[in-house]
Design a protein around this motif. Structure first.
Motif, PDB file in Angstrom:
ATOM      1  N   ASP A   1       0.740  -1.128  -0.102  1.00 43.22           N
ATOM      2  CA  ASP A   1      -0.287  -0.098   0.165  1.00 43.22           C
ATOM      3  C   ASP A   1       1.081   1.616   0.263  1.00 43.22           C
ATOM      4  N   ASP A   2       0.193   2.277   0.567  1.00 43.35           N
ATOM      5  CA  ASP A   2       0.801   3.502   0.062  1.00 43.35           C
ATOM      6  C   ASP A   2       2.436   3.665   1.779  1.00 43.35           C
ATOM      7  N   LYS A   3       2.005   2.722   2.554  1.00 42.18           N
ATOM      8  CA  LYS A   3       2.664   2.474   3.427  1.00 42.18           C
ATOM      9  C   LYS A   3       3.585   1.897   3.715  1.00 42.18           C
TER      10      LYS A   3
ATOM     11  N   GLU B   1       0.145  -7.790  -4.925  1.00 44.07           N
ATOM     12  CA  GLU B   1      -1.063  -7.159  -5.041  1.00 44.07           C
ATOM     13  C   GLU B   1      -1.187  -6.145  -4.795  1.00 44.07           C
ATOM     14  N   ILE B   2      -1.297  -5.207  -5.319  1.00 52.38           N
ATOM     15  CA  ILE B   2      -1.509  -3.987  -5.518  1.00 52.38           C
ATOM     16  C   ILE B   2      -3.001  -3.175  -4.944  1.00 52.38           C
TER      17      ILE B   2
ATOM     18  N   ALA C   1       3.783   3.426  -6.893  1.00 54.31           N
ATOM     19  CA  ALA C   1       4.652   3.838  -6.895  1.00 54.31           C
ATOM     20  C   ALA C   1       5.970   3.675  -6.140  1.00 54.31           C
ATOM     21  N   ASN C   2       4.851   2.060  -4.334  1.00 51.48           N
ATOM     22  CA  ASN C   2       5.731   1.638  -3.845  1.00 51.48           C
ATOM     23  C   ASN C   2       6.348   0.391  -4.195  1.00 51.48           C
ATOM     24  N   ALA C   3       4.947  -0.077  -5.022  1.00 54.64           N
ATOM     25  CA  ALA C   3       4.958  -1.687  -5.802  1.00 54.64           C
ATOM     26  C   ALA C   3       6.218  -1.723  -7.192  1.00 54.64           C
TER      27      ALA C   3
ATOM     28  N   THR D   1       9.411  10.061 -14.420  1.00 52.14           N
ATOM     29  CA  THR D   1       9.394   8.369 -14.380  1.00 52.14           C
ATOM     30  C   THR D   1       8.000   8.192 -12.947  1.00 52.14           C
ATOM     31  N   LYS D   2       8.503   8.698 -12.335  1.00 57.39           N
ATOM     32  CA  LYS D   2       6.964   8.060 -11.170  1.00 57.39           C
ATOM     33  C   LYS D   2       5.471   8.371 -11.581  1.00 57.39           C
ATOM     34  N   PRO D   3       4.885   7.179 -11.194  1.00 61.03           N
ATOM     35  CA  PRO D   3       4.098   7.943 -11.777  1.00 61.03           C
ATOM     36  C   PRO D   3       3.048   8.755 -10.659  1.00 61.03           C
ATOM     37  N   LYS D   4       2.183   9.560 -11.226  1.00 65.16           N
ATOM     38  CA  LYS D   4       1.985  10.945 -10.918  1.00 65.16           C
ATOM     39  C   LYS D   4       0.600  10.830 -10.021  1.00 65.16           C
ATOM     40  N   PRO D   5       0.297  11.031  -8.910  1.00 62.73           N
ATOM     41  CA  PRO D   5      -0.883  11.248  -7.788  1.00 62.73           C
ATOM     42  C   PRO D   5      -2.295  11.831  -8.937  1.00 62.73           C
TER      43      PRO D   5
END
Length: 228
Positions: free
Chosen positions: A60-62, A92-93, A108-110, A168-172
């Motif tokens: 997840d996000d953390k 799993e994301i 992004a963490n994944a 290059t990071k996925p944009k929020p």
């Protein structure tokens, strides 16, 4: 690293059900949860139920929470005794049902986590597979609907090459002002359900991306029950 790695391994007594075979992994398979639970909650549910379905890591996000060792298989790919279930690491994301900033942070963490696993095994991004590659299922649904598969792989590669940057990071996802949220459109993966809900009078289809209050949730449940 924007996340913490947490080990919440299933007990070995559950290997017979959830992870019955030893495994030398050859691939990493990416999923979207189609849920809005945290990684810990996803893992707790998966570990605690009596279904054979399982996966190795939820992110997840953390946190990136691991439940099954990479040396054991997990039934996550829908291909029976095929390579998805027997030779791939299932990831799993989380928060993918509703999307929003938490989901994009999880994605992004994944990407960073997957880059680490690929590096650990000496693999390239060709070892990344999508759930649909094994069984044809529309998963990872949000990444497919939003055409983010290539971006994800490119971000993984950038991490491996030490070249990650803002571009290059996925944009929020943009958070709209409240006055503009009223007419926001449903995401592609949920548009049919939203249309059906409006047809049944369960919801008027406004403020689709705003968090619902308890009274709104109760009202929708009551309307749904009354329609039966």
């Amino acid at each position: 690293m924007a996340y913490t790695i947490v080990n919440k391994f299933i007990p070995e007594s559950k290997y017979k059900l959830k992870a019955p075979y030893s495994m030398t992994p050859q691939y990493i398979t990416i999923h979207n949860t189609y849920n809005d639970a945290s990684a810990r909650n996803e893992i707790a549910y998966m570990s605690g139920n009596s279904n054979v379905t399982g996966y190795h890591v939820a992110i997840d996000d953390k946190e990136a929470v691991q439940a099954i060792p990479f040396s054991r298989n997990a039934f996550h790919a829908g291909d029976g005794q095929g390579n998805g279930n027997r030779k791939s690491i299932g990831i799993e994301i989380c928060y993918s049902k509703s999307g929003g900033p938490r989901y994009y942070a999880a994605e992004a963490n994944a990407a960073e986590y997957v880059a680490g696993v690929l590096t650990q095994y000496g693999w390239g991004i060709d070892r990344i597979k999508w759930h649909r590659d094994w069984s044809g299922k529309h998963c990872p649904h949000r990444m497919i609907d939003e055409k983010r598969l290539d971006l994800f792989k490119n971000t993984v590669k950038a991490h491996m090459d030490g070249k990650v940057n803002v571009a290059t990071k996925p944009k929020p996802q943009e958070v709209l002002p409240l006055d503009k949220q009223k007419d926001a459109k449903a995401s592609a993966s949920l548009a049919k359900d939203v249309a059906r809900g409006k047809e049944l009078g369960i919801s008027d289809g406004t403020y689709l991306h705003r968090t619902a209050t308890r009274e709104e949730v109760i009202a929708m449940i009551v309307r749904s029950v009354d329609k039966k």
